[in-house]
Design a protein around this motif. Structure first.
Motif, PDB file in Angstrom:
ATOM      1  N   GLY A  14      83.620  92.896  67.172  1.00 31.47           N
ATOM      2  CA  GLY A  14      82.478  93.247  66.324  1.00 31.47           C
ATOM      3  C   GLY A  14      82.785  93.305  64.849  1.00 31.47           C
ATOM      4  N   GLY A  15      84.061  93.237  64.492  1.00 31.36           N
ATOM      5  CA  GLY A  15      84.429  93.289  63.076  1.00 31.36           C
ATOM      6  C   GLY A  15      84.548  91.932  62.415  1.00 31.36           C
ATOM      7  N   TYR A  16      84.347  90.851  63.181  1.00 25.71           N
ATOM      8  CA  TYR A  16      84.564  89.512  62.636  1.00 25.71           C
ATOM      9  C   TYR A  16      83.441  88.559  63.051  1.00 25.71           C
ATOM     10  N   PRO A  17      83.145  87.567  62.169  1.00 26.81           N
ATOM     11  CA  PRO A  17      82.151  86.561  62.538  1.00 26.81           C
ATOM     12  C   PRO A  17      82.736  85.621  63.596  1.00 26.81           C
ATOM     13  N   PRO A  18      81.934  85.085  64.496  1.00 27.78           N
ATOM     14  CA  PRO A  18      80.487  85.246  64.586  1.00 27.78           C
ATOM     15  C   PRO A  18      80.056  86.437  65.449  1.00 27.78           C
ATOM     16  N   PHE A  19      81.050  87.178  65.961  1.00 23.46           N
ATOM     17  CA  PHE A  19      80.728  88.255  66.908  1.00 23.46           C
ATOM     18  C   PHE A  19      80.001  89.419  66.244  1.00 23.46           C
ATOM     19  N   ASN A  20      80.172  89.568  64.929  1.00 19.28           N
ATOM     20  CA  ASN A  20      79.451  90.649  64.240  1.00 19.28           C
ATOM     21  C   ASN A  20      77.957  90.342  64.123  1.00 19.28           C
ATOM     22  N   ASP A  81      95.022  83.667  61.287  1.00 17.28           N
ATOM     23  CA  ASP A  81      95.552  84.999  61.558  1.00 17.28           C
ATOM     24  C   ASP A  81      94.429  85.910  62.038  1.00 17.28           C
ATOM     25  N   THR A  82      94.665  87.210  62.002  1.00 21.85           N
ATOM     26  CA  THR A  82      93.777  88.183  62.625  1.00 21.85           C
ATOM     27  C   THR A  82      92.301  87.942  62.320  1.00 21.85           C
ATOM     28  N   GLY A  83      91.517  87.806  63.398  1.00 24.86           N
ATOM     29  CA  GLY A  83      90.071  87.646  63.244  1.00 24.86           C
ATOM     30  C   GLY A  83      89.589  86.218  63.181  1.00 24.86           C
ATOM     31  N   ASP A  84      90.503  85.240  63.111  1.00 24.81           N
ATOM     32  CA  ASP A  84      90.106  83.835  63.017  1.00 24.81           C
ATOM     33  C   ASP A  84      89.870  83.249  64.408  1.00 24.81           C
ATOM     34  N   VAL A  85      88.864  82.378  64.522  1.00 26.48           N
ATOM     35  CA  VAL A  85      88.605  81.661  65.774  1.00 26.48           C
ATOM     36  C   VAL A  85      89.163  80.244  65.650  1.00 26.48           C
ATOM     37  N   LYS A 129      75.408  78.063  64.020  1.00 30.61           N
ATOM     38  CA  LYS A 129      75.666  77.471  62.696  1.00 30.61           C
ATOM     39  C   LYS A 129      77.071  77.829  62.207  1.00 30.61           C
ATOM     40  N   TYR A 130      77.459  79.085  62.430  1.00 30.30           N
ATOM     41  CA  TYR A 130      78.791  79.514  62.004  1.00 30.30           C
ATOM     42  C   TYR A 130      79.873  78.724  62.735  1.00 30.30           C
ATOM     43  N   LEU A 131      79.737  78.584  64.049  1.00 27.38           N
ATOM     44  CA  LEU A 131      80.761  77.914  64.841  1.00 27.38           C
ATOM     45  C   LEU A 131      80.843  76.428  64.515  1.00 27.38           C
ATOM     46  N   ILE A 132      79.696  75.789  64.283  1.00 23.82           N
ATOM     47  CA  ILE A 132      79.711  74.370  63.897  1.00 23.82           C
ATOM     48  C   ILE A 132      80.425  74.203  62.561  1.00 23.82           C
ATOM     49  N   THR A 133      80.149  75.115  61.619  1.00 24.91           N
ATOM     50  CA  THR A 133      80.803  75.052  60.314  1.00 24.91           C
ATOM     51  C   THR A 133      82.302  75.262  60.442  1.00 24.91           C
ATOM     52  N   LEU A 320      79.361  80.864  45.897  1.00 21.02           N
ATOM     53  CA  LEU A 320      80.698  81.363  46.234  1.00 21.02           C
ATOM     54  C   LEU A 320      80.627  82.468  47.268  1.00 21.02           C
ATOM     55  N   LYS A 321      79.733  83.417  47.056  1.00 19.33           N
ATOM     56  CA  LYS A 321      79.578  84.538  47.990  1.00 19.33           C
ATOM     57  C   LYS A 321      79.191  84.033  49.373  1.00 19.33           C
ATOM     58  N   ASN A 322      78.291  83.069  49.410  1.00 18.35           N
ATOM     59  CA  ASN A 322      77.843  82.554  50.695  1.00 18.35           C
ATOM     60  C   ASN A 322      78.956  81.791  51.400  1.00 18.35           C
ATOM     61  N   TYR A 323      79.699  80.998  50.666  1.00 19.49           N
ATOM     62  CA  TYR A 323      80.822  80.260  51.247  1.00 19.49           C
ATOM     63  C   TYR A 323      81.862  81.219  51.825  1.00 19.49           C
ATOM     64  N   ILE A 324      82.152  82.294  51.082  1.00 15.25           N
ATOM     65  CA  ILE A 324      83.127  83.279  51.548  1.00 15.25           C
ATOM     66  C   ILE A 324      82.633  83.930  52.835  1.00 15.25           C
ATOM     67  N   GLU A 325      81.361  84.313  52.854  1.00 12.20           N
ATOM     68  CA  GLU A 325      80.795  84.959  54.039  1.00 12.20           C
ATOM     69  C   GLU A 325      80.796  84.022  55.247  1.00 12.20           C
ATOM     70  N   GLN A 326      80.612  82.720  54.997  1.00 13.14           N
ATOM     71  CA  GLN A 326      80.582  81.746  56.084  1.00 13.14           C
ATOM     72  C   GLN A 326      81.976  81.289  56.484  1.00 13.14           C
ATOM     73  N   ASN A 327      83.000  81.851  55.811  1.00 20.37           N
ATOM     74  CA  ASN A 327      84.388  81.544  56.149  1.00 20.37           C
ATOM     75  C   ASN A 327      84.743  80.072  55.921  1.00 20.37           C
ATOM     76  N   ILE A 328      84.133  79.465  54.906  1.00 17.20           N
ATOM     77  CA  ILE A 328      84.484  78.101  54.520  1.00 17.20           C
ATOM     78  C   ILE A 328      85.922  78.095  53.990  1.00 17.20           C
ATOM     79  N   PRO A 329      86.732  77.076  54.297  1.00 13.13           N
ATOM     80  CA  PRO A 329      88.119  77.040  53.811  1.00 13.13           C
ATOM     81  C   PRO A 329      88.197  77.231  52.299  1.00 13.13           C
TER      82      PRO A 329
END
Length: 638
Positions: A14-20, A81-85, A129-133, A320-329
């Protein structure tokens, strides 16, 4: 009876996307079927060309390498690392794995069953959308790279996007028009003079009867179908599509899609039977809809005032904020924001030149220094810049420098209004010390290199990361040639740079606690820039300079280049590259969260997992500093 292991898995997921993005009930459903796997360093989870598993994976502790192998060649594509899919290919496409996944260290991994996950998230478009990205950004094959490009070009929408769709469309309220009897040649000249892509043909009552676009001219005039002197009525598109004042973005976009057009004429009553009052273009829609990088860049290039540039640059912050939230490289984020920063600077220079009473007396170049020079400037920071101008006779030097100082003052003032603070140390082109002729700059760099001292090292560490943003490429190349020729004459300068690069020890103390500031306003805060990022930045600069490598300014790219040049140290350099990107992302997250530079962090606000991630990034710092001490014989020089 409660399943305590599953509940602990739920707490973590629950602390990490996309599970949050999922409810606790859904998370528990997934967690109950999740397998927990312990891995030793070097253990393999899946290999390139393996048949896809029935699970995808998430790192609980440790780190997982994803690399592409071709024979004996192994290229690390990512370190999770921690929290990455990872291992998402079975979710997206039923093909064998393209990469190999191995444990970089002792690790714990959650294996999440795909069938259970898909059943639990069947209608959750945000999760999909998160997983496809995530898949597109980490995949190796060309098809996935193409998908990633498409995803990254478009702004990833947030929850407020639906509200934007129903805003009133912001259309051009003074459209350029021509009458029915106008020749195409005259209409084209008018379009060229106003730098526009379309012109509306109106009758005597100013009602729109047709529209001509650049495409019409290309397809009907350039191909020879009509002569250039033909009346506009012969090639215009007619009738025009119309809308009324006050139409929404959604309505305008819908009409454009329905009729396959890029322009909508706005009239008093919304029909072709009333006076033309404006034109809505596809570009106008995109600008209002969101922060597409392409749109932002176009907006910057068309801006005629500093205020418009500030608006565009603020949109980049939202992007920038949106890219960070979407976990873009982070590498992609750095590239996008760097292009936007450079585009802003270029436009500022262009506008400043228009304000000058005369054209420049000689050619010149505007240089970005420091973080912008390294293409690493993500958040608003202070300015570091310089100007180099063509050599002039001695008697003309003072007047020439005065011209460029005045120009530089206009530029730095505009950059300040946009959001880039003035440099407190006055390391800006508006300072005579940083606005010089080519010969004067050559002399300056020779003095820094051949007669190094504390001040020289401080200044040169900033100026060695310069990047030409505007102006003559030849001037900068000439300066660069001189710098590298001078570096070949001495080893002492490298020792000074080396001493500076190892002055900040590992960010962890003897008992593995974070080293925080001991006094002042920042007491008890952790300085992620000085203690973690700068040691990597300084090390990369020194090593790449010692290799005489030109044109590689970005820190993570410098380490990647060093990995190519020194295969025996490849693993360390790749770890440094990864650590720099991870630290940059962490600093950016903190800066966005607290609306500052992200330089100082209150450790008490971090979760245990965040602290673990930070500590992992510190591992390569000590090792790279040991290499510097040995290679540049710093033992008796520190």
């Amino acid at each position: 009876m409660k399943n305590s292991i599953a509940e602990r898995v739920v707490d973590f997921l629950g602390g990490y996307p996309p599970f949050n993005m999922l409810s606790n009930k859904t998370l528990l459903q997934i967690a109950t079927e999740t397998t927990i796997t312990y891995l030793e360093k070097g253990d393999t989870i899946f290999k390139k060309d393996d048949v896809c598993h029935e699970h995808f994976y998430m790192v609980r502790n440790g780190a997982i390498n994803l690399y592409y192998s071709n024979g004996d060649v192994k290229d690390i594509m990512n370190i999770h690392d921690t929290g990455d899919v990872f291992g998402l290919r079975p979710l997206i496409t039923n093909e064998p794995y393209k990469l190999t996944a191995t444990a970089n260290e002792e690790s714990i991994v959650y294996a999440i069953p795909i069938a259970v996950f898909q059943s639990a998230t069947d209608y959750n478009t945000q999760v999909h959308k998160y997983l496809i990205t995530a898949f597109a950004s980490n995949a190796y094959d060309p098809y996935s790279a193409e998908v990633a490009g498409e995803i990254f070009v478009d702004y990833l929408p947030n929850r407020s996007q639906d509200m934007v769709n129903f805003q009133t469309a912001n259309y051009t309220k003074s459209p350029i028009t021509c009458c029915i009897k106008t020749s195409l040649k005259d209409a084209a000249k008018k379009m060229s003079n106003h730098k526009i892509g379309c012109i509306v043909v109106v009758d005597d009552e100013k009602k729109p009867v047709g529209i001509i676009t650049n495409s019409d001219i290309k397809n009907k005039i350039a191909t020879g179908l009509f002569p250039i002197e033909t009346p506009v009525t012969n090639i215009m598109s007619s009738p025009v599509m119309t809308g009324k004042k006050g139409l929404t973005i959604a309505d305008g976009q819908l009409q454009m899609i329905k009729h396959s057009i890029g322009h909508l004429c706005i009239t008093k009553d919304g029909t072709i039977n009333s006076k033309l009052i404006g034109v809505l273009t596809h570009h106008d829609v995109l600008v209002t809809l969101g922060n597409n990088p392409t749109v932002i860049l176009k907006e910057i290039k068309r801006a005629k005032r500093t205020k418009k540039l500030r608006t565009a640059r603020l949109k980049a912050n939202a992007l920038l904020k949106n890219y960070i939230e979407q976990n873009i490289p982070i590498s992609h984020i750095i590239n996008v924001i760097s292009q936007i920063n450079d585009a802003v600077t270029i436009r500022v220079v262009e506008l400043a030149l228009k304000k000058m009473p005369t054209a420049p007396p000689v050619t010149f170049s505007w240089l970005a220094l420091g973080s912008q020079g390294r293409s690493e400037q993500l958040l608003f920071t202070d300015q570091d810049n310089a100007l180099v101008f063509e050599d002039v006779p001695k008697e003309q030097y003072e007047g020439t420098q005065a011209y460029f100082l005045e120009l530089a003052k206009l530029i730095t003032k505009s950059l300040n209004k946009i959001g880039f603070e003035y440099c407190e140390a006055d390391m800006m082109a508006s300072n005579p010390e940083w606005c010089k002729s080519l010969s004067a700059w050559k002399t300056q760099f020779k003095d820094w290199i051949l007669k190094p001292d504390e001040k020289a090292v401080l200044l040169s560490s900033i100026f060695f990361d310069y990047n030409r943003v505007y102006g003559s490429e030849e001037l900068v190349d000439d300066l660069t040639d001189t710098i590298y020729a001078t570096l070949e004459k001495t080893d002492l300068f490298y020792k000074f740079l080396g001493r500076d690069a190892v002055k900040s020890p590992s960010p962890l103390g003897f008992f593995k606690q974070f080293l925080v500031e001991q006094n002042g306003d920042q007491k008890e805060l952790f300085n992620i820039k000085n203690r973690a990022l700068m040691p990597l930045i300084d090390a990369a600069r020194l090593l790449i300079l010692s290799k005489q490598m030109r044109g590689v300014n970005n820190t993570y790219e410098r380490f990647e280049k060093l990995a190519e040049l020194e295969p025996n140290n490849k693993e360390l350099y790749e770890s440094c590259s990864y650590a720099f990107k991870a630290l940059s992302k962490f600093k950016t997250r903190q800066g966005l969260l607290r609306n500052n530079s992200g330089k100082f962090i209150d450790l008490e606000t971090l979760t245990k997992e965040e602290k673990l991630k930070l500590r992992r990034c510190f591992k390569p710092i000590q090792k790279i500093q040991e290499i510097l001490k040995i290679r540049f014989d710093l033992k008796n020089f520190i």
